[in-house]
Design an enzyme around this catalytic site. Structure first.
Site, short mmCIF file in Angstrom:
data_model
loop_
_atom_site.label_atom_id
_atom_site.label_comp_id
_atom_site.label_asym_id
_atom_site.label_seq_id
_atom_site.Cartn_x
_atom_site.Cartn_y
_atom_site.Cartn_z
N HIS A 192 -7.37 0.73 -6.41
CA HIS A 192 -7.56 -0.11 -5.21
C HIS A 192 -8.24 -1.41 -5.66
CE1 HIS A 192 -7.82 -1.29 -1.18
NE2 HIS A 192 -8.65 -0.40 -0.67
N CYS A 204 -16.41 1.74 0.59
CA CYS A 204 -15.25 0.90 0.92
C CYS A 204 -14.83 1.03 2.38
CB CYS A 204 -14.08 1.22 0.00
SG CYS A 204 -13.41 2.88 0.23
N ASP A 248 -17.19 7.34 -1.69
CA ASP A 248 -15.99 7.18 -0.86
C ASP A 248 -15.69 8.56 -0.25
OD1 ASP A 248 -13.64 6.23 0.26
OD2 ASP A 248 -12.53 6.13 -1.62
N ARG A 277 0.88 -1.19 0.00
CA ARG A 277 0.00 0.00 0.00
C ARG A 277 0.90 1.22 0.00
NH1 ARG A 277 -5.32 1.51 3.49
NH2 ARG A 277 -6.13 0.09 1.92
N ARG A 309 -13.77 -8.61 1.89
CA ARG A 309 -12.35 -8.37 1.62
C ARG A 309 -11.55 -9.62 2.03
NH1 ARG A 309 -10.22 -3.20 1.50
NH2 ARG A 309 -8.34 -4.33 0.91
N GLN A 357 -10.20 -3.80 -3.30
CA GLN A 357 -11.50 -3.31 -2.86
C GLN A 357 -12.57 -3.65 -3.89
OE1 GLN A 357 -12.20 -1.58 0.15
NE2 GLN A 357 -14.22 -2.25 -0.52
N1 NVA Z 1 -9.98 6.59 -1.40
C1 NVA Z 1 -9.59 6.23 -0.05
C2 NVA Z 1 -9.80 4.77 0.16
C3 NVA Z 1 -9.44 4.28 1.53
C4 NVA Z 1 -9.63 2.81 1.68
C5 NVA Z 1 -8.13 6.62 0.18
O1 NVA Z 1 -7.32 6.39 -0.71
O2 NVA Z 1 -7.83 7.14 1.26
N1 CP Z 2 -11.27 -0.07 2.46
C1 CP Z 2 -10.00 -0.14 2.90
O1 CP Z 2 -9.08 -0.41 2.15
O2 CP Z 2 -9.86 0.07 4.23
P1 CP Z 2 -8.49 0.25 5.04
O3 CP Z 2 -7.92 1.60 4.64
O4 CP Z 2 -8.90 0.22 6.46
O5 CP Z 2 -7.56 -0.84 4.68
#
Ligand code: NVA
Ligand code: CP
Length: 326
Positions: free
Chosen positions: A139, A268, A228, A112, A296, A142
C-alpha cells in the site's frame, strides 16, 4: 512518406515503495509541503487541467477514493471512478487488454485490487503512469502519507525506530520497503504464523528490520507505534481465527508507555477499537491518525504532479505552518 509513429516513452509507475529513490521522495515531500500550503490558503493550483485519472477499484475504499478524486479536482483535472464489478474487467476481460484501452483514454490510472501481480501486468501494458492504490501485498500511497506525517511531526526519518504491531500485511510490507530508502528501523511483532514474508520486502531491507515475538519488546523505545486491522480486505473468511490469534497484539496505553517518551501512534484506518488498538490510544494525545489521513490528499497530489509533469520547481518557499483552511 509519413514518419512512423514514435513509441511513447516508458511511463513511470508507483507500484511499490521501492520504485522511487530517496531523492525523488525528497522532491515529492517538498512539493507536498507547497501544495498543502496552497490548499490551506485557498489558493488555486491547476497544473493538471484537462488531465484525467481513471480509478479502478476491486475493493472498498473511503480515504483512497476520496483523496485521489478530490486531489485530482483540486489540481484542475478530472477523476473517473470505475468499479471492477461494473466493468468488463469483472466479466473476465484480460487485464492486458483493459490496460491498452484505458491508458489510451486517460492520463493516469490508479488501481486497488487483490494480487500485486494484477497491477504489475496492467502497468506493463499501460501507456500512462499507474499507481497502486492498495494490493494484498503493498500500500505505497499509505506509507507515502505516513512518512510525510512523521517527518512533519518529528523531523527526518534517518535513525528512527518504528514499531509495527499485529499482522504483517500490505501496510507492514510497505513500511519495511520504506525503511531501506529512508534509513530507519522497523521492529515487527506478529503472532506465530503471521510473520513477515521475506520475499515481499527485498534483501536490502533485512538490516532495517527486526522481528519480535513479544509486542511489548517491539514497542520498547520506539519513536512511532503503528498497527492495522487484524483482518485485511480479502481475508474475511479468517476473521474469527484471527481475532483469537491476535488477542495479545493490541496497542494499548501500557504499550505506549514502554515506547519512547512522546512517541506517536499511527493507523492507516479504518480502525477497530478494542481489537488492534484501544480507544485510549487512537483517541488519545499521542495519536496523529487524522493528520495522517489528511496527508493522503496532499502527498498524492504531489505524487500525481510528479508522475505526469516530472520535477516541478517550487513556485515560492513555504514559511512556517500554513493557516487558513481547516
Ligand atoms: N491492511 C488493510 C488496509 C486497509 C486500508 C487492508 O488491506 O484491508
Ligand atoms: N487507509 C486507506 O487506504 O483507507 P481506505 O480503505 O478507506 O481507502
Amino acid at each position: 512518406m509519413a514518419k512512423p509513429a514514435e513509441a511513447p516513452l516508458a511511463p513511470r509507475h508507483f507500484l511499490r515503495f521501492s520504485d522511487f529513490s530517496h531523492a525523488e521522495y525528497e522532491h515529492i515531500f517538498e512539493r507536498t509541503r507547497w501544495i498543502k500550503a496552497q490548499f490551506k490558503g485557498y489558493k488555486r493550483y491547476w497544473p493538471l487541467q484537462d488531465r484525467t485519472l481513471a480509478m479502478i477499484f476491486e475493493k472498498q475504499s473511503t480515504r483512497t477514493r476520496l483523496s485521489f478524486e478530490a486531489g485530482m479536482h483540486q489540481l484542475g483535472g478530472t477523476a473517473i471512478y470505475l468499479n471492477t464489478r461494473d466493468t468488463q474487467l469483472g466479466r473476465g476481460e484480460p487485464v492486458e487488454d483493459a490496460a491498452q484501452v484505458i491508458s489510451r483514454m486517460v492520463d493516469m490510472v490508479m488501481i486497488r485490487t487483490f494480487e500485486q501481480e494484477i497491477i504489475e501486468r496492467f502497468a506493463e501494458h499501460s501507456r500512462v503512469p499507474v499507481i497502486n492504490g492498495l494490493s494484498n501485498e503493498y500500500h505505497p500511497c499509505q506509507t507515502l502519507a505516513d512518512i510525510y506525517t512523521l517527518i512533519e511531526h518529528r523531523g527526518a526519518m534517518r535513525g528512527k525506530t518504528v514499531a509495527w504491531i499485529g499482522d504483517s500485511n500490505n501496510v507492514c510490507n510497505t513500511w519495511l520497503q520504506a525503511a531501506a530508502i529512508f534509513d530507519f528501523k522497523v521492529r515487527v511483532s506478529t503472532p506465530p504464523g503471521y510473520e513477515v514474508e521475506p520475499e515481499r520486502i527485498g534483501p536490502d531491507v533485512r538490516r532495517h528490520f527486526e522481528a519480535f515475538s513479544d509486542p511489548m519488546e517491539a514497542a520498547r523505545g520506539a519513536d512511532l507505534v503503528t498497527t492495522d486491522v487484524w483482518t485485511s480486505m480479502g481475508f474475511e473468511a479468517e476473521n474469527e481465527e484471527r481475532k483469537r490469534d491476535f488477542e495479545d497484539w493490541q496497542v494499548d496505553a501500557d504499550m505506549m508507555r514502554v515506547a519512547k517518551k512522546g512517541a506517536l501512534f499511527m493507523h492507516c484506518l479504518p480502525a477497530h477499537r478494542g481489537e488492534e488498538v484501544a480507544s485510549e490510544v487512537i483517541d488519545g494525545p499521542q495519536s496523529i491518525v487524522w493528520e495522517e489521513a489528511e496527508n493522503r490528499l496532499h502527498t498524492q497530489k504531489a505524487l500525481m504532479e510528479f508522475l505526469i509533469l516530472g520535477r516541478v520547481k517550487a513556485r515560492q518557499p513555504v514559511r512556517g505552518k500554513a493557516d487558513g483552511k481547516h
